[in-house]
Design a protein around this motif. Structure first.
Motif, mmCIF file in Angstrom:
data_model
loop_
_atom_site.group_PDB
_atom_site.id
_atom_site.type_symbol
_atom_site.label_atom_id
_atom_site.label_comp_id
_atom_site.label_asym_id
_atom_site.label_seq_id
_atom_site.Cartn_x
_atom_site.Cartn_y
_atom_site.Cartn_z
ATOM 1 N N ILE A 120 0.840 -1.199 0.000
ATOM 2 C CA ILE A 120 0.000 0.000 0.000
ATOM 3 C C ILE A 120 0.878 1.253 0.000
ATOM 4 O O ILE A 120 1.683 1.460 0.904
ATOM 5 C CB ILE A 120 -0.939 0.036 1.229
ATOM 6 N N ILE A 121 0.695 2.079 -1.015
ATOM 7 C CA ILE A 121 1.473 3.306 -1.150
ATOM 8 C C ILE A 121 0.946 4.357 -0.167
ATOM 9 O O ILE A 121 -0.252 4.629 -0.126
ATOM 10 C CB ILE A 121 1.373 3.860 -2.590
ATOM 11 N N ILE A 122 1.859 4.933 0.607
ATOM 12 C CA ILE A 122 1.487 6.056 1.480
ATOM 13 C C ILE A 122 2.563 7.137 1.377
ATOM 14 O O ILE A 122 3.718 6.853 1.037
ATOM 15 C CB ILE A 122 1.321 5.631 2.963
ATOM 16 N N GLY A 123 2.166 8.375 1.652
ATOM 17 C CA GLY A 123 3.139 9.462 1.658
ATOM 18 C C GLY A 123 3.547 9.959 0.289
ATOM 19 O O GLY A 123 4.507 10.729 0.157
ATOM 20 N N HIS A 124 2.834 9.539 -0.756
ATOM 21 C CA HIS A 124 3.186 10.000 -2.096
ATOM 22 C C HIS A 124 3.104 11.525 -2.133
ATOM 23 O O HIS A 124 2.226 12.128 -1.523
ATOM 24 C CB HIS A 124 2.250 9.386 -3.143
ATOM 25 N N SER A 125 4.021 12.136 -2.860
ATOM 26 C CA SER A 125 4.075 13.610 -2.867
ATOM 27 C C SER A 125 2.767 14.226 -3.368
ATOM 28 O O SER A 125 2.417 15.344 -2.973
ATOM 29 C CB SER A 125 5.239 14.094 -3.734
ATOM 30 N N HIS A 140 -3.533 16.888 -0.845
ATOM 31 C CA HIS A 140 -4.408 16.563 0.284
ATOM 32 C C HIS A 140 -3.812 17.011 1.616
ATOM 33 O O HIS A 140 -4.341 16.664 2.668
ATOM 34 C CB HIS A 140 -4.725 15.063 0.288
ATOM 35 N N LYS A 141 -2.692 17.745 1.516
ATOM 36 C CA LYS A 141 -2.055 18.337 2.707
ATOM 37 C C LYS A 141 -1.754 17.291 3.795
ATOM 38 O O LYS A 141 -1.951 17.547 4.979
ATOM 39 C CB LYS A 141 -2.935 19.463 3.290
ATOM 40 N N GLU A 142 -1.340 16.105 3.379
ATOM 41 C CA GLU A 142 -1.036 15.061 4.363
ATOM 42 C C GLU A 142 0.320 15.345 5.018
ATOM 43 O O GLU A 142 1.327 15.521 4.336
ATOM 44 C CB GLU A 142 -1.050 13.680 3.692
ATOM 45 N N SER A 143 0.332 15.377 6.330
ATOM 46 C CA SER A 143 1.557 15.689 7.084
ATOM 47 C C SER A 143 2.368 14.421 7.341
ATOM 48 O O SER A 143 1.863 13.293 7.204
ATOM 49 C CB SER A 143 1.179 16.306 8.429
ATOM 50 N N ASP A 144 3.622 14.611 7.743
ATOM 51 C CA ASP A 144 4.477 13.471 8.111
ATOM 52 C C ASP A 144 3.814 12.641 9.214
ATOM 53 O O ASP A 144 3.856 11.403 9.191
ATOM 54 C CB ASP A 144 5.845 13.961 8.606
ATOM 55 N N GLU A 145 3.203 13.330 10.184
ATOM 56 C CA GLU A 145 2.577 12.641 11.327
ATOM 57 C C GLU A 145 1.372 11.803 10.880
ATOM 58 O O GLU A 145 1.174 10.679 11.344
ATOM 59 C CB GLU A 145 2.115 13.674 12.371
#
Length: 255
Positions: free
Chosen positions: A91-96, A102-107
């Protein structure tokens, strides 16, 4: 011994017809190719069709995203349990694109990482710097920060059996790619950053390169000691081009 993994991220592309034809082409092109793991991540709508189409082949099913919640009133989201139920593994996560649009943060991405590990799925954690960060000499700083979101909350052992995809944002879909030497330097840094916490975990973690990987530049990238395959965007939508990349990874492993 690490095995390379080449994974196709189909992004927002596909149809029932294209999914069927692409997988049929991949099965033909990759029959008999060994020494390299292969995965595809179609749109969630086509996961079930893809699962049936790859049955009996070496191709493994992946997905492009997951929610942090397992169930409940979260309209439009897809949970780790659902992905597991349908047969997805990587499962891909953290894609740029998720970080940017979607403004997904490191946390937040670290929470997704934990949810996937808990479900027994394999996170493909994308990290990488923007062009501005690259020009400011902040590549290592950015990669370290993105890794530390997981390392400092879940420990180095969380990276057992996990895939990291180093994707310099300036190289995604732009036709620009890091040189093999540039990519290797960052991959080596990523491995050594994890090794500071646990050398054995760092040694086994698969670190893919992503960012305009194609049938022309793949072979040279895969000769580098810390590059373990690729996360492929545009070129994964053409069976012949994707197969060349897989074959290059398998050949580099043998060499």
């Amino acid at each position: 011994m690490r095995h390379p993994l080449v994974m196709g991220n189909w992004k927002l592309n596909g149809s029932k017809k294209q999914t069927g034809e692409l997988i049929e082409g991949l099965r033909k092109e990759l029959s008999g190719v060994e020494g390299c793991g292969v995965a595809i991540a179609p749109s969630a709508l086509y996961l079930d069709q893809a699962k049936h189409a790859i049955a009996g082949s070496h191709i493994v099913l992946g997905a492009q995203n997951v929610d942090v919640n397992l169930s409940g009133a979260y309209t439009g989201e897809i949970s780790a349990e659902m992905l597991k139920d349908i047969g997805a593994k990587y499962i891909i996560i953290g894609h740029s694109e998720r970080r940017t649009y979607h403004k997904e943060s490191d946390e937040f991405i670290a929470k997704k990482f934990a949810v996937l590990k808990e479900a027994g799925l394999v996170p493909v954690l994308c990290i990488g710097e923007t062009e501005a960060e690259n020009e400011a000499g902040k590549t290592e700083e950015v990669c370290a920060r993105q890794l530390d979101a997981v390392l400092e909350t879940q420990g180095a052992e969380a990276f057992n059996g996990v895939v990291i995809a180093y994707e310099p944002v300036w190289a995604i879909g732009t036709g620009k790619s890091a040189t093999p030497a540039q990519a290797q330097a960052v991959h080596k840094f990523i491995r050594s950053h994890i090794a500071k916490k646990d050398a054995a975990v760092a040694e086994q973690v698969i670190i893919q390169y992503g960012g305009s990987v194609n049938d022309k530049n793949a072979a040279e990238l895969f000769t580098q000691p810390d590059i373990d395959g690729a996360l492929v965007g545009g070129a994964s939508l053409k069976a012949d081009a994707f197969a060349v990349i897989v074959k290059a990874a398998a050949a580099a492993k043998k060499a």
